[in-house]
Write an enzyme that holds these catalytic residues in place. Structure first.
Site, PDB file in Angstrom:
ATOM      1  N   ASP A 139     -12.250  -1.928  -5.008  1.00  0.00           N
ATOM      2  CA  ASP A 139     -12.532  -2.736  -6.197  1.00  0.00           C
ATOM      3  C   ASP A 139     -13.470  -3.906  -5.931  1.00  0.00           C
ATOM      4  O   ASP A 139     -14.370  -4.193  -6.739  1.00  0.00           O
ATOM      5  CB  ASP A 139     -11.236  -3.204  -6.860  1.00  0.00           C
ATOM      6  CG  ASP A 139     -10.258  -3.879  -5.910  1.00  0.00           C
ATOM      7  OD1 ASP A 139     -10.565  -4.039  -4.709  1.00  0.00           O
ATOM      8  OD2 ASP A 139      -9.162  -4.244  -6.373  1.00  0.00           O
TER       9      ASP A 139
ATOM     10  N   GLN B  94      -7.526  -1.522  -3.510  1.00  0.00           N
ATOM     11  CA  GLN B  94      -7.598  -1.088  -2.124  1.00  0.00           C
ATOM     12  C   GLN B  94      -6.213  -0.946  -1.490  1.00  0.00           C
ATOM     13  O   GLN B  94      -5.213  -1.428  -2.012  1.00  0.00           O
ATOM     14  CB  GLN B  94      -8.435  -2.074  -1.308  1.00  0.00           C
ATOM     15  CG  GLN B  94      -9.917  -2.054  -1.665  1.00  0.00           C
ATOM     16  CD  GLN B  94     -10.736  -2.885  -0.707  1.00  0.00           C
ATOM     17  OE1 GLN B  94     -11.175  -3.980  -1.033  1.00  0.00           O
ATOM     18  NE2 GLN B  94     -10.959  -2.368   0.488  1.00  0.00           N
ATOM     19  N   HIS B  95      -6.214  -0.269  -0.351  1.00  0.00           N
ATOM     20  CA  HIS B  95      -5.093  -0.226   0.600  1.00  0.00           C
ATOM     21  C   HIS B  95      -3.920   0.662   0.210  1.00  0.00           C
ATOM     22  O   HIS B  95      -3.108   1.008   1.068  1.00  0.00           O
ATOM     23  CB  HIS B  95      -4.526  -1.618   0.882  1.00  0.00           C
ATOM     24  CG  HIS B  95      -5.524  -2.673   1.210  1.00  0.00           C
ATOM     25  ND1 HIS B  95      -6.478  -2.512   2.199  1.00  0.00           N
ATOM     26  CD2 HIS B  95      -5.728  -3.898   0.680  1.00  0.00           C
ATOM     27  CE1 HIS B  95      -7.212  -3.615   2.262  1.00  0.00           C
ATOM     28  NE2 HIS B  95      -6.784  -4.467   1.352  1.00  0.00           N
TER      29      HIS B  95
END
Length: 465
Positions: free
Chosen positions: A227, A71-72
């Site tokens: 994830d 992520q991110h």
């Protein structure tokens, strides 16, 4: 037999599993490594995906492919779809100052939690965009679209690429789970918050369309997921389960029916990959704490476990605070690891090994407690991730957590969740398919509350430099 594929493009590697859509039975799998570092050219993810897919026997015969990823990560594209600069990953802490500024500019943590369910820390995409605008204005000016790692991979699979021959930026898609970790999309309203992007970046670039969890992109590609949300799908988590994942990062998360807004910033109010919500606590330091300690002692991970289990609970007062890469929860991006209680009698490999495992687990126990404090029911703890394969982690987790721990049989649960999502999209059903129950092992131990008490005292001594 209808086949589906799931991809886990994680920080360290790419895994591909091919499964039977109806039963979930594993047919074949493959993997490839990712480069190290906290910024990576997305082309490396694409190359690894091709290598892992080839190792898994190719994807030509699968009905659908879904991608889950870390992520991110900030992936910036120019107007032609070319990558502007290497992606800044979730564990890159250079935007910590930007995060603090953004919190103040909106009026404090509670304002951010109310707006998007999260309080900015260096991990979140919105802070990385502020850093880019401040430090690389030419790259910020070139940026026409912003997406996440799994968005970019799905776009590439569906035909997107840089240059005049690629599909348009408007073809970018994402899902609720991953976009809920950007800091500019609200799980409670299911909408982007363009004013927050304007605040952080000075403009609003093209953003991926947010699709439902069972939709297909270009007729063959699942919408994908972050994830952790994909791992929840992979273990078929039910309400009352708290999943603790020990990978590059450490996470504790649970499915919820309503969005969460934690003004303290401890709990991230993410969405899940099934249409609900996924309150989550994330730490920067997890399995690599074990790797680093083993390297320091000059032993392998199996020997590290043996040493840890040979020392007494609490390591005779030796405590390791595992902030080796700074920390996200608590928000101490510039802090370092620390060892407390070092004396002649605790200066042994066994004591340090025990302290490392207990410090890692205490950090995750704090995460479980934060979920409980927001009303998350905890009926059982599921332990997954590479770090869960450590004999010492498995043995000590129930003692530190104070409850029994369920260890599902080893599998690539993030990739499995992506495959399950792909099967859901192909089926057209209202819910994801129920695959066979997981084979699992129950671990129990007498609680050791004094270990957490000593850790808490040492943790409060560990401050940002």
């Amino acid at each position: 037999m209808t086949l589906v594929a799931g991809v886990d493009s994680s920080t360290q590697s790419c895994k591909v599993v091919v499964r039977d859509a109806e039963s979930g039975a594993l047919v074949r799998e493959g993997r490839a490594a990712h480069p190290a570092g906290t910024e990576v050219d997305p082309a490396a993810w694409w190359d690894a995906l091709q290598e892992a897919a080839a190792a898994a026997g190719g994807l030509d015969d699968v009905a659908a492919v879904s991608v889950a990823a870390q992520q991110h990560g900030m992936v910036c594209l120019d107007s032609s779809g070319e990558v502007v600069r290497p992606a800044l990953l979730w564990n890159d802490t250079r935007s910590a100052g930007a995060a603090a500024d953004l919190v103040e500019e909106l009026g404090g943590p509670a304002k951010w939690a109310e707006a998007v369910g999260n309080v900015p820390v260096a991990s979140l995409t919105v802070t990385k965009l502020r850093w880019l605008a401040r430090n690389e204005p030419a790259n910020a000016d070139r940026t026409a679209a912003v997406c996440l790692p799994h968005d970019w991979l799905t776009w590439r699979l569906a035909g997107g690429s840089g240059g005049s021959g690629g599909s348009s930026l408007e073809a970018l898609t994402t899902d609720r789970s991953d976009v809920s970790g950007t800091g500019y999309w609200s799980p409670s309203t299911e909408d982007y918050r363009p004013e927050l992007l304007e605040l952080a970046f000075g403009k609003v670039p093209v953003l991926p369309s947010v699709l439902g969890p069972a939709e297909l992109v270009a007729g063959r590609f699942g919408v994908g997921a972050g994830d952790n949300a994909s791992a929840a799908l992979g273990v078929q988590a039910r309400p009352g389960d708290v999943v603790v994942s020990i990978g590059t990062s450490g996470t504790a998360f649970a499915r919820a029916l309503a969005p969460v807004a934690d003004g303290s910033g401890t709990v991230n109010g993410f969405a899940d990959a099934e249409g609900g919500y996924l309150p989550l606590v994330c730490t920067l330091n997890a399995s690599r704490v074990l790797d680093a300690t083993a390297a320091l002692l000059g032993v392998g991970l199996d020997e590290l476990s043996r040493l840890a289990l040979s020392a007494p609970a609490g390591a005779d007062g030796l405590v390791l605070v595992p902030y080796l890469e700074g920390e996200r929860t608590p928000n101490k991006p510039d802090s370092t690891g620390a060892v407390h209680g070092l004396r002649l009698d605790t200066a042994t490999p066994a004591h340090l090994a025990r302290a490392a495992v207990e410090g890692l687990l205490c950090s995750l126990a704090d995460a479980i407690d934060a979920l409980k404090e927001l009303g998350t029911p905890v009926e059982r703890v599921l332990l997954i991730g590479g770090g869960a394969q450590s004999e010492a982690v498995r043995a000590l987790a129930p003692a530190v957590f104070g409850c029994p721990v369920v260890l599902p049989a080893t599998s690539e649960y993030v990739a499995d969740g992506a495959a399950r999502q792909a099967a859901w999209a192909v089926s057209g059903a209202a819910e994801p398919p129920h695959w066979s129950e997981l084979t699992s092992t129950l671990f129990e131990a007498d609680p050791t509350p004094w270990v957490r008490e000593r850790y808490a005292a040492a943790r409060e001594l560990t401050v940002a430099k």
